[in-house]
Design a protein around this motif. Structure first.
Motif, PDB file in Angstrom:
ATOM      1  N   LEU A   1      41.831  86.517   4.669  1.00 28.40           N
ATOM      2  CA  LEU A   1      42.385  86.545   3.256  1.00 28.40           C
ATOM      3  C   LEU A   1      43.594  85.773   3.329  1.00 28.40           C
ATOM      4  CD1 LEU A   1      41.366  90.095   2.080  1.00 28.40           C
ATOM      5  CD2 LEU A   1      40.329  87.845   1.286  1.00 28.40           C
TER       6      LEU A   1
ATOM      7  N   ARG B   1      41.308  79.086  -4.795  1.00 25.61           N
ATOM      8  CA  ARG B   1      41.013  80.449  -5.256  1.00 25.61           C
ATOM      9  C   ARG B   1      40.908  80.763  -6.549  1.00 25.61           C
ATOM     10  NH1 ARG B   1      45.378  83.159  -0.867  1.00 25.61           N
ATOM     11  NH2 ARG B   1      44.576  85.165  -2.199  1.00 25.61           N
TER      12      ARG B   1
ATOM     13  N   LYS C   1      43.118  93.595  -3.005  1.00 20.92           N
ATOM     14  CA  LYS C   1      43.514  93.069  -3.975  1.00 20.92           C
ATOM     15  C   LYS C   1      45.010  92.411  -4.062  1.00 20.92           C
ATOM     16  CE  LYS C   1      42.193  95.039  -8.186  1.00 20.92           C
ATOM     17  NZ  LYS C   1      41.901  94.004  -9.021  1.00 20.92           N
TER      18      LYS C   1
ATOM     19  N   ALA D   1      48.094  84.837  -4.407  1.00 16.14           N
ATOM     20  CA  ALA D   1      47.388  83.405  -4.541  1.00 16.14           C
ATOM     21  C   ALA D   1      48.321  82.278  -4.457  1.00 16.14           C
ATOM     22  CB  ALA D   1      46.583  83.540  -5.996  1.00 16.14           C
TER      23      ALA D   1
ATOM     24  N   LEU E   1      46.267  90.631  -1.319  1.00 11.67           N
ATOM     25  CA  LEU E   1      45.880  89.476  -0.670  1.00 11.67           C
ATOM     26  C   LEU E   1      44.984  88.450  -1.346  1.00 11.67           C
ATOM     27  CD1 LEU E   1      45.359  90.889   3.051  1.00 11.67           C
ATOM     28  CD2 LEU E   1      47.307  89.528   2.379  1.00 11.67           C
ATOM     29  N   ARG E   2      43.789  88.753  -2.032  1.00 15.04           N
ATOM     30  CA  ARG E   2      42.941  88.269  -2.775  1.00 15.04           C
ATOM     31  C   ARG E   2      43.316  87.517  -3.840  1.00 15.04           C
ATOM     32  NH1 ARG E   2      36.593  89.409  -2.918  1.00 15.04           N
ATOM     33  NH2 ARG E   2      36.920  90.985  -4.457  1.00 15.04           N
ATOM     34  N   GLU E   3      44.439  88.497  -4.581  1.00 20.77           N
ATOM     35  CA  GLU E   3      44.699  88.103  -5.907  1.00 20.77           C
ATOM     36  C   GLU E   3      46.041  87.969  -6.062  1.00 20.77           C
ATOM     37  OE1 GLU E   3      42.773  90.837  -8.810  1.00 20.77           O
ATOM     38  OE2 GLU E   3      41.158  91.035  -7.531  1.00 20.77           O
ATOM     39  N   SER E   4      46.907  88.775  -6.080  1.00 26.09           N
ATOM     40  CA  SER E   4      48.436  88.870  -5.976  1.00 26.09           C
ATOM     41  C   SER E   4      49.148  87.932  -5.227  1.00 26.09           C
ATOM     42  CB  SER E   4      49.039  90.324  -5.745  1.00 26.09           C
ATOM     43  OG  SER E   4      48.423  91.372  -6.342  1.00 26.09           O
TER      44      SER E   4
ATOM     45  N   ALA F   1      38.484  85.187  -0.871  1.00 21.31           N
ATOM     46  CA  ALA F   1      39.490  84.465  -1.525  1.00 21.31           C
ATOM     47  C   ALA F   1      39.400  83.210  -1.892  1.00 21.31           C
ATOM     48  CB  ALA F   1      40.938  84.842  -0.698  1.00 21.31           C
TER      49      ALA F   1
ATOM     50  N   SER G   1      50.448  84.932  -9.805  1.00 22.36           N
ATOM     51  CA  SER G   1      49.273  85.761  -9.697  1.00 22.36           C
ATOM     52  C   SER G   1      48.373  85.914 -10.890  1.00 22.36           C
ATOM     53  CB  SER G   1      49.744  87.209  -9.263  1.00 22.36           C
ATOM     54  OG  SER G   1      48.890  88.232  -9.364  1.00 22.36           O
TER      55      SER G   1
END
Lengths: 434, 434
Positions: free
Chosen positions: A214, B33, A142, A149, A144-147, A329, B314
């Motif tokens: 990611l 993303r 989470k 970005a 790496l994929r979201e926070s 991602a 984010s």
């Protein structure tokens, strides 16, 4: 409140059972947080009658995980079978083909088939979630994929294998050699009967490969990673590291360089006072370095049924809330090919331990070989144990280099080894200053 | 690709400027993303003409943040004005009323008005995101709101104020007293001219209150937190802590107890070899303990324009991807009232430093007072500096208690203070064994 999310769970081993129990125990809280109930309608496992600590009443039991993935009573599929191929992969592709989002804890499958699965999931317009595949309960996917970005990441560094970290921690704490601790770890269930996959660094490499994709927007490439395990680490190395203010950890490191991406798994000396050096036992940790955030680190349990279930349930809740984002991602088509930076071009500090014969000129000779390669030394330690002050016994000499190219270190060590002043191969351990 | 997300950013200070620059610098990556472009269409700030390192060309400039929140060119609003009330709150409520999701970095506003704003956001069906409000760049809000959804959390413990941690770290490293380091921190810009809000623990309390709500499903209550700042911590305490294997940190602690929730901010002794003890300087850290995940910790920069912007972006990406979840993790109506556990009922270890007069029976007397309250002692250290071996000077005596009720410690200390064997008030510091 929306309709309940109907789950099919394939695989009821330690993690699968923990997921069902967690969903039951926290049913109300989870429904509040997701805006809808989560109901396990269907399960599949090898043995229906095994005692798992909960009843299968009210759930359909299907022998075949592919049938589970295609069942009309299932909105989302949780794959906890394991193994890169076989039923796990079949169930996952069947679920995606049926337009159902998938949660998996399967690092081998994502590491080996993640690129293709990402494309399939995207084409089908479903999410593929795998928080539990890397570092167990730590929410690193989470992050790496979201926070992160908006960040440009430069390094991802992790202690990703609990078995290795457990062994290295105990070797240092108890001053016992690798073989003894490994044997004990096996007896205690912290290491497999065949420990190669863990101690050889392969498990770390799988997890690293997923994080690399990611972090850097490249295709996952788990089979093109520089790999060294912990089998060669001796108590002598651990002592020498300690004397110099370092501790030895098996790290997975991914970093962006000018000539491509370095992905490497190897024993590493880290400064004792760095946060990652403090991560002991089976605990995992991931440090990320990026342009905006700077250095951040996540620490937590990397394995275990409940901790892994925590990540699986986090993914299930994301699906229940309708979360949708590209598997890796970025859109699968936007992933860049992985260009591997050569280890010879790696720049860093090195620890070099040599068994030097006690002859006049031996040390001058070694120093000259280092100088030829323009390697400058930060520390030189020569320690003869007074008890074995026998001129016939070689003396261990430890060199710590300043930042230098790996090719130079290899060239110097090769020459030193062939020149006849040392006994046995040199021990070379890379240094990371976190 | 979907339509671009049109942002209005209210407030172009350090964080606001960093957000605009990050969105510009990583435009392509962020669009990939998020599945759509993110475009800043509208900004508001006090001074249009200030040099911020980027051009305002192409963005509408509105003096009034409420007008920005209501502008037809804005899909989502980013509030970076600051302050619990005033324009920040007006812009936020206006945005929600206009059906627009909001991102804010405003801990004071969330701490003081979060319950009401959560209700408003829910009624309007929009998201309210505030990752940057707690611990700067550390993705702790996402971890608590999303990753830990299946866990029952028992403790949240954080180093949440960079100024305090910076001062305590330097006091220990440089062996200089509080006043000297505070003055220097002010000169270097690490502490405000009026440092009360930081060193008194109020800033930590705001952040803790927000995390408490997310962790325990209770209403935010920032004004009912036990509070002690770091002003009274002396070099003597730091030395004594060090001798006993501890380090002193200002912690915010929230924990579930039988009589309610403890929320407390105070200087705390933590074991030197614990990961949180290693968090030095302006770095922040949050440790979470829960039933399934066990212990996890997130470490990273707690302030700074870029790190905070990382969290803001984010949140923006979450909005761009259509993420929607209750502001405080659960529906506003489902939040339970906060029931404060009394500090007198707190159980833990205590460090007690007394200046004891060098009279016969003084120590026996103190020991008796402790025994009366059934306080058992783990360590007793009495150190007279040989240089000041003057019987007229009181001797510092340090007691470390086993786990005991705070009420007992207070009662014992009160009696000891009034009995006349000690000079000045006792110094009492709580111990956490993380």
């Amino acid at each position: 409140m929306a309709e309940p999310l109907r789950l099919g769970i394939a695989g009821l081993g330690t993690v699968g059972a923990a997921v069902v129990k967690m969903l039951n125990a926290n049913r109300g809280q989870i429904a509040e947080r997701c805006g809808r109930e989560i109901v396990v309608t269907t399960v599949s496992a090898r043995d229906r009658n095994k005692d798992r600590g909960f009843s299968l009443n009210g759930m359909a039991f299907l022998q075949d995980p592919v049938a589970l993935a295609q069942s009309p009573d299932v909105d989302a599929v949780v794959e906890l079978i394991g193994g890169a191929d076989g039923p796990a992969l079949d169930a996952t592709t069947a679920a995606i083909a049926a337009g159902r989002p998938v949660v998996t804890a399967n690092k081998a499958m994502i590491a080996e088939h993640g690129n293709r699965l990402a494309g399939l999931a995207e084409d089908a317009g479903v999410g593929l979630f795998f928080e539990a595949a890397v570092a167990g309960g730590i929410p690193i996917i989470k992050a790496l994929r979201e926070s992160l970005a908006g960040n440009r990441i430069s390094h991802v560094i992790g202690i990703l294998n609990g078995t290795c970290n457990y062994i290295l921690t105990r070797m240092e704490d108890e001053e016992k050699p690798f073989d003894v601790i490994l044997k004990d770890a096996q007896d205690l269930g912290y290491a497999e009967a065949d420990p190669t996959f863990d101690i050889g660094g392969h498990d770390t490499a799988h997890k690293l490969a997923i994080m690399t994709s990611l972090a850097f927007g490249t295709e996952i490439t788990a089979d093109d990673i520089y790999l060294e395990g912990i089998e060669q680490i001796t108590l002598e190395d651990i002592h020498a590291a300690g004397d110099l203010g370092f501790r030895i950890k098996l790290l997975g490191v991914a970093q962006r360089t000018e000539s491509g991406i370095e992905q490497r798994v190897h024993p590493t000396m880290v400064p004792k006072n760095s946060p990652i050096a403090r991560v002991s036992g089976v605990t995992n940790a991931v440090a990320i370095e990026s342009d905006a955030l700077g250095q951040a680190m996540l620490i937590g349990p990397g394995a275990g049924g409940d901790a892994t279930a925590s990540s699986v349930v986090s993914d299930i809740c994301d699906i229940a809330r309708g979360a949708m984002l590209p598997t890796l991602a970025r859109p699968a088509k936007a992933l860049e090919p992985y260009v591997r930076a050569q280890m010879r071009a790696h720049e860093g500090g090195y620890y070099i331990r040599l068994n030097v014969e006690d002859r006049p000129g031996a040390f001058a000779h070694i120093a000259e070989r280092m100088a030829e390669q323009h390697i400058s030394l930060q520390s030189i330690v020569q320690k003869r144990d007074p008890k074995t002050a026998d001129p016939e016994t070689p003396v261990p000499v430890i060199l710590i280099t300043h930042k230098v190219m790996e090719a130079a270190v290899r060239a110097a060590v090769e020459k030193i080894e062939s020149d006849g002043y040392v006994t046995g191969p040199a021990q070379v351990i890379r240094i990371e200053s976190l």
